[in-house]
Design an enzyme around this catalytic site. Structure first.
Site, PDB file in Angstrom:
ATOM      1  N   GLN A  88      -9.287  -4.086   8.155  1.00  0.00           N
ATOM      2  CA  GLN A  88      -8.414  -3.603   9.224  1.00  0.00           C
ATOM      3  C   GLN A  88      -9.005  -2.387   9.935  1.00  0.00           C
ATOM      4  O   GLN A  88      -8.276  -1.592  10.526  1.00  0.00           O
ATOM      5  CB  GLN A  88      -7.029  -3.268   8.657  1.00  0.00           C
ATOM      6  CG  GLN A  88      -6.320  -4.482   8.059  1.00  0.00           C
ATOM      7  CD  GLN A  88      -4.904  -4.170   7.613  1.00  0.00           C
ATOM      8  OE1 GLN A  88      -4.029  -3.852   8.415  1.00  0.00           O
ATOM      9  NE2 GLN A  88      -4.677  -4.267   6.321  1.00  0.00           N
TER      10      GLN A  88
ATOM     11  N   LYS B 292       0.818  -1.210   0.000  1.00  0.00           N
ATOM     12  CA  LYS B 292       0.000   0.000   0.000  1.00  0.00           C
ATOM     13  C   LYS B 292       0.853   1.262   0.000  1.00  0.00           C
ATOM     14  O   LYS B 292       0.606   2.193  -0.779  1.00  0.00           O
ATOM     15  CB  LYS B 292      -0.915  -0.006   1.221  1.00  0.00           C
ATOM     16  CG  LYS B 292      -1.777   1.238   1.346  1.00  0.00           C
ATOM     17  CD  LYS B 292      -2.350   1.393   2.736  1.00  0.00           C
ATOM     18  CE  LYS B 292      -1.262   1.752   3.733  1.00  0.00           C
ATOM     19  NZ  LYS B 292      -1.787   2.116   5.054  1.00  0.00           N
ATOM     20  N   THR B 293       1.865   1.325   0.855  1.00  0.00           N
ATOM     21  CA  THR B 293       2.689   2.530   0.959  1.00  0.00           C
ATOM     22  C   THR B 293       3.416   2.802  -0.349  1.00  0.00           C
ATOM     23  O   THR B 293       3.542   3.955  -0.781  1.00  0.00           O
ATOM     24  CB  THR B 293       3.700   2.391   2.119  1.00  0.00           C
ATOM     25  OG1 THR B 293       2.995   2.143   3.332  1.00  0.00           O
ATOM     26  CG2 THR B 293       4.525   3.652   2.271  1.00  0.00           C
TER      27      THR B 293
ATOM     28  N   ASP C 173      -5.081   8.285   3.288  1.00  0.00           N
ATOM     29  CA  ASP C 173      -4.597   6.958   3.699  1.00  0.00           C
ATOM     30  C   ASP C 173      -5.437   6.444   4.867  1.00  0.00           C
ATOM     31  O   ASP C 173      -6.028   7.231   5.617  1.00  0.00           O
ATOM     32  CB  ASP C 173      -3.125   7.067   4.110  1.00  0.00           C
ATOM     33  CG  ASP C 173      -2.473   5.705   4.313  1.00  0.00           C
ATOM     34  OD1 ASP C 173      -3.036   4.689   3.849  1.00  0.00           O
ATOM     35  OD2 ASP C 173      -1.394   5.667   4.936  1.00  0.00           O
ATOM     36  N   GLU C 174      -5.487   5.125   5.017  1.00  0.00           N
ATOM     37  CA  GLU C 174      -6.213   4.485   6.127  1.00  0.00           C
ATOM     38  C   GLU C 174      -7.644   5.022   6.228  1.00  0.00           C
ATOM     39  O   GLU C 174      -8.126   5.372   7.313  1.00  0.00           O
ATOM     40  CB  GLU C 174      -5.471   4.698   7.460  1.00  0.00           C
ATOM     41  CG  GLU C 174      -4.036   4.211   7.473  1.00  0.00           C
ATOM     42  CD  GLU C 174      -3.909   2.695   7.511  1.00  0.00           C
ATOM     43  OE1 GLU C 174      -4.936   1.999   7.414  1.00  0.00           O
ATOM     44  OE2 GLU C 174      -2.769   2.209   7.625  1.00  0.00           O
TER      45      GLU C 174
ATOM     46  N   ARG D 236       0.152  -9.483  10.948  1.00  0.00           N
ATOM     47  CA  ARG D 236       1.407  -8.819  11.333  1.00  0.00           C
ATOM     48  C   ARG D 236       2.595  -9.744  11.102  1.00  0.00           C
ATOM     49  O   ARG D 236       3.738  -9.284  11.064  1.00  0.00           O
ATOM     50  CB  ARG D 236       1.397  -8.411  12.817  1.00  0.00           C
ATOM     51  CG  ARG D 236       0.344  -7.420  13.263  1.00  0.00           C
ATOM     52  CD  ARG D 236       0.244  -6.209  12.383  1.00  0.00           C
ATOM     53  NE  ARG D 236      -0.755  -6.421  11.345  1.00  0.00           N
ATOM     54  CZ  ARG D 236      -0.808  -5.748  10.192  1.00  0.00           C
ATOM     55  NH1 ARG D 236       0.095  -4.835   9.923  1.00  0.00           N
ATOM     56  NH2 ARG D 236      -1.754  -5.983   9.305  1.00  0.00           N
TER      57      ARG D 236
END
Length: 745
Positions: A255, A33-34, A224-225, A608
Site C-alpha cells: 500500500q 492493524k489499528t 504507523d504507515e 477498500r
C-alpha cells in the site's frame, strides 16, 4: 484489562506481547492493524512502561485521535500522557521546546501552503524576475523536494546536477529564491510544514545533547504507515530509536502509493538491513473483504517484483465476482455506474454512504457527477472540490458567462485580470467605485473606459479586454458550442497559462479544463438537441450546480481519487477509468518502479471494498478536443478471469465456449469500426405498446433489439428517451416516441 489479549488472533497477540527490540508488523489490508497498534500501546502501559516514554507516530490526526481514544478506554486517563500524533505535530512540539537553539522563538509561526506561496510571490517580484517563469507553485515544490531530501539552500546552490536541471528548465534562479525564502522565514520567525521535519533533523544533528535527551525520553518508538515515510522522516526515526532500539514499525509495502510526495518504499523493504536482529510479524488474515476480492487483489500484487512476500487469506464468504463493464464513452461509463448504484441500492436496501466511486485523477469526476445528478442520487467529493466548483473550471465558466451576459459583475471581477493584464485591485476598485457613483454597471465602465480618468496603460488593457468580450458576445449564440468554448479558452490566455504550469497541481488543473471542454464537445454532438449553442450548456450547468448546493444530508455516495481512499472502506466500490495510459497512468510506464506503484494503487482500490467491486472503462474519451480511443487496463488482465464477470459481451463473446475464459477486452488495438448489432427476430404478431408509463427497472421487448431492462427514463414527455440494456447488444438509448417496443413486466 483482564483477558484483553484473548480478543486477538495468534499472530496479532504475538506482535502485541513482544515488547523489546526492533520489530516490524507487516499488516495486510483489512488485517486489524489499528487494533494491534492500540493493543500494543495499551500492553506496554500495562507492563509498567511510563506513557511519557512512548512515542507513537501516525500520518493523520484522525488516526492519532482514534487510537488515543481506544487506548484510553483500555488503560484510563494515563493514555493522555502518551506522545502520540502526526510527524508534524510531534516534531512541532519538540521544536517549540528547543527552538531557541535554532534561532527561532518558541512562538514561531507555522506557514501553510498559501502563506509560503505568497512569500515566494513577493520575493520573485522584489528580485525583478518574470512571475510567469517563476511560478510560486513550481518554486515551492522544488524547495519542498529539496528539504525532504535534506538538501539545504547552500547544498542546492553547490550541486551541479540540480543547477543544470534548473538551467535546462529555464529557471536558473531557484537556488537564490530558496536562500531568500529561508532567510525571510527566519526573519519572520516562521517555519513551513517541511521545516518541521528539516529543523528537527537539524536540531538532533547539531545538538547531540538534545538528541540524547529525547533518546532517553522515548524508550519505545512506534511508527504507523511506515511505507509512507520519506527520507527525512526515516533519518529522524533512526536517530531517536538508536539508543534503545525498541522500535516497532507497522505498514504494508503493498500500500505504498505516495512516491510523488517523497515517500520511499525502500524504508520498509530494507528495514531488516538496518536492524539484523529484527522480528517480523505478518498479519495475513483479512477481516474486511470477501474471498473473491482478497484473491483478486493477491493476483494483482504478486506481479510486483519489489515486495515483502506474504499470503493474504480470509475466512469470509466467497462473495460475488467482480463485474467488469466496457463503455463506448466516458459519459456512458458515468451512466452505467450511476444506474448500477441505483439498482443495487434498491435491490439490497442500501444507503448512499455504502457506495464509493474511485478514480485515478480528479478530472474524471465530471461524467459521474452529472449521471448521479440525473438520477437524483446524493454524493460528495472527498479530497477535492466538486468539478464545477474547482477554481480553474469557475474561471473558464466566468468567461463563458461574460460572453453570454457582459453585465454579469461577479464573472467580470473574477477574470478581468486573470490571466494578468495589468488591471490590478486598485484599478478595479476605482472602476467599481465609479460605476456605483454614476449608477452604471461595471461593464458600462469597461465599454467606455476612454471616457473616464484613467492613465493610457489602464485604458489600453481594459479596452482590449472589452473588445474581446464584445467579440465573443456577438458570436456565442450562432457558433458551435465546442468551437466557441475552445476559441475563448485560448483567446482569454487561460489555456496557455494552465498549460505552462508543469507542477502536479498545474497539470491537474489543465486536465480539468480539458475535461470540461470534452464535456462541451459531447454536448455539441448530441443528436437529441435542437439548440446546441453554449448558452444551453451553461443553463444546464447552472441548474446542476444549484441542485448540488441545495443538498443537505450526510447520507451520500462518496467520489474520490484512489489516493484519497487509502485507509477507508466501503461495502460497494466502483473503480472507474480502467484504461491503459489512464490507469496505469501514462507517466508511470517509463520505469518498473513507477509501474509497480500504479499496481499498488490498484491493490489499494480493490481492498477498500467489503462486499462488491465493479470495474469499468471507456473505449473512447474526448481529450484535447479530439476523440481518443482506449483499451482496457493491463491490470484487469492480471486478475484470474475466474474472479471476473464481464458485462455487456458482444454476440460473439456470448456464444463462446465456456472453457474460453480469457478477457474479452484485451484486444491489442481499439476498434475503429463498430460491428453491426445482431438482428432480433420478433414474433409475427409482435405489437408495439404505449410507453408513456415506462419506468426504470421494467423489462421490455424491442422488435429489433430483443429483450432488455430499463436503466433510466429521462426528458420531457414529448421527447422522453430511455437507456436500456438489451441481452444481445448491450446498452442503447431509445427515443420512446419512435420506439416499437412493449413492456413485459
Amino acid at each position: 484489562m483482564k483477558n484483553y489479549l484473548d480478543e486477538l488472533n495468534s499472530i496479532q497477540r504475538q506482535a502485541v506481547e513482544n515488547i523489546d527490540g526492533p520489530m516490524m508488523i507487516v499488516a495486510g489490508a483489512g488485517s486489524g492493524k489499528t487494533r494491534v497498534l492500540t493493543f500494543r500501546v495499551a500492553h506496554l502501559i500495562h507492563e509498567g512502561i511510563e506513557p511519557f516514554n512512548i512515542l507513537a507516530l501516525t500520518f493523520t490526526n484522525k488516526a492519532a485521535k482514534e487510537m488515543r481514544h481506544r487506548i484510553e478506554a483500555m488503560v484510563g486517563t494515563e493514555a493522555r500522557n502518551l506522545w502520540m500524533g502526526t510527524f508534524h505535530s510531534v516534531f512541532a512540539k519538540i521544536l517549540r521546546i528547543e527552538s531557541v537553539k535554532l534561532g527561532f522563538p518558541p512562538n514561531f509561526t507555522i506557514y501553510d501552503t498559501d502563506d509560503a506561496k505568497s512569500l515566494i510571490k513577493t520575493i520573485v517580484k522584489e528580485e525583478g524576475l518574470n512571475p510567469d517563469t517563476y511560478k510560486p507553485n513550481y518554486i515551492l515544490s522544488r524547495i519542498s523536494l529539496a528539504k525532504n531530501n535534506f538538501v539545504t539552500w547552500s547544498d542546492y546552490q553547490k550541486n551541479n546536477d540540480i543547477q543544470h536541471e534548473d538551467l535546462s528548465a529555464g529557471k536558473p534562479k531557484i537556488g537564490v529564491l530558496y536562500e531568500l525564502y529561508v532567510k525571510r522565514c527566519l526573519k519572520a520567525s516562521a517555519m513551513d510544514f517541511d521545516d518541521l521535519l528539516l529543523k528537527t533533523y537539524q536540531l538532533f544533528t547539531e545538538h547531540p545533547d538534545v538528541l540524547n535527551k529525547y533518546q532517553q525520553k522515548f524508550k519505545y518508538v512506534m511508527v504507523d504507515e511506515y511505507q509512507d515515510t520519506n527520507h527525512l522522516q526515516y533519518l529522524i526515526i533512526r536517530k531517536i530509536a538508536a539508543a534503545h532500539t525498541n522500535i516497532c514499525v507497522v505498514g504494508d509495502d503493498a500500500q505504498s502509493i505516495y512516491a510523488f510526495r517523497g515517500a520511499n518504499i525502500k524504508n520498509i523493504l530494507n528495514f531488516e538491513k538496518d536492524y539484523p536482529e529484527l522480528k517480523v510479524y505478518k498479519l495475513e488474515q483479512n477481516y474486511r473483504s470477501t474471498q473473491t476480492i482478497v484473491d483478486a487483489a493477491s493476483d494483482i500484487i504478486k506481479k510486483n517484483k519489489y515486495q515483502l512476500k506474504k499470503e493474504i487469506w480470509t475466512d469470509n464468504e466467497p462473495g460475488n465476482k467482480i463485474k467488469v463493464f466496457k463503455a463506448l464513452t466516458d459519459n456512458e461509463e458515468g451512466t452505467y455506474v450511476a444506474s448500477s448504484i441505483f439498482e443495487e441500492s434498491l435491490r439490497e436496501h442500501l444507503s448512499p454512504k455504502d457506495f464509493a466511486i474511485l478514480y485515478r485523477t480528479n478530472s474524471q469526476s465530471r461524467a459521474f457527477e452529472e449521471a448521479l445528478r440525473r438520477l437524483n442520487l446524493p454524493y460528495k467529493i472527498i479530497g477535492g472540490l466538486s468539478f464545477y466548483q474547482r477554481k480553474e473550471i469557475k474561471d473558464l465558466l466566468a468567461y463563458y458567462r461574460l460572453a453570454l451576459n457582459p453585465n454579469d459583475e461577479e464573472a467580470l471581477k473574477r477574470v478581468i485580470n486573470y490571466p494578468a493584464r495589468g488591471i490590478g485591485d486598485t484599478t478595479l476598485n476605482k472602476m467599481i467605485l465609479l460605476a456605483n457613483e454614476m449608477e452604471l454597471s461595471l461593464w458600462d465602465i469597461v465599454e467606455h473606459i476612454n471616457d473616464f480618468p484613467f492613465d493610457s496603460r489602464i485604458k489600453k488593457a481594459v479596452g482590449e479586454f472589452g473588445i474581446m468580450i464584445r467579440r465573443f458576445n456577438s458570436q456565442v449564440i450562432t457558433s458551435d458550442a465546442y468551437d466557441f468554448a475552445s476559441e475563448m479558452a485560448k483567446a482569454s490566455g487561460l489555456l496557455k497559462l494552465l498549460f505552462e504550469d508543469k507542477t502536479l497541481e498545474g497539470i491537474n488543473r489543465y486536465e480539468n479544463v480539458q475535461a470540461l471542454l470534452g464535456g462541451i464537445k459531447e454536448f455539441a454532438e448530441r443528436s437529441d438537441l435542437e439548440e446546441k449553442h453554449l448558452g444551453v450548456f451553461m443553463q444546464d450547468i447552472a441548474l446542476l450546480t444549484d441542485a448540488d448546493r441545495d443538498e443537505d444530508t450526510t447520507e451520500k455516495i462518496t467520489l474520490m481519487t484512489i489516493h484519497a481512499a487509502k485507509g477507508l472502506e466501503f461495502p460497494y466500490v466502483y473503480i472507474v477509468g480502467m484504461e491503459e495510459n489512464l490507469f496505469p497512468s501514462q507517466m508511470s510506464l517509463s520505469s518498473r518502479e513507477d509501474l509497480e506503484e500504479e499496481r499498488r494503487l490498484f491493490y489499494v482500490a480493490l481492498t477498500r471494498a467489503r462486499t462488491k467491486v465493479f470495474l469499468s472503462f471507456a473505449e473512447s474519451r474526448f481529450k484535447w478536443g479530439q476523440m481518443t480511443y482506449s483499451e482496457a487496463s493491463r491490470f484487469i488482465d492480471e486478475i484470474n478471469p475466474s474472479f471476473l464477470d464481464y458485462q455487456l459481451k458482444t454476440a460473439k463473446q456470448a456464444t463462446a465456449p465456456k472453457q474460453q475464459i480469457a478477457s474479452p477486452y484485451s484486444s491489442p488495438k481499439p476498434l475503429k469500426v463498430v460491428p453491426k448489432a445482431p438482428t432480433y427476430q420478433a414474433l409475427a404478431d409482435f405489437k408495439a405498446e404505449d410507453l408513456s408509463q415506462l419506468e426504470a427497472g421494467m423489462e421490455v421487448e424491442h422488435n429489433r433489439f430483443g429483450k432488455g431492462k430499463v436503466l433510466l427514463v429521462e426528458g420531457k414527455p414529448e421527447d422522453k428517451k430511455a437507456s436500456i440494456v438489451f441481452e444481445q447488444i448491450g446498452e442503447k438509448q431509445i427515443l420512446l416516441k419512435y420506439a416499437k417496443m412493449k413492456i413485459l413486466r
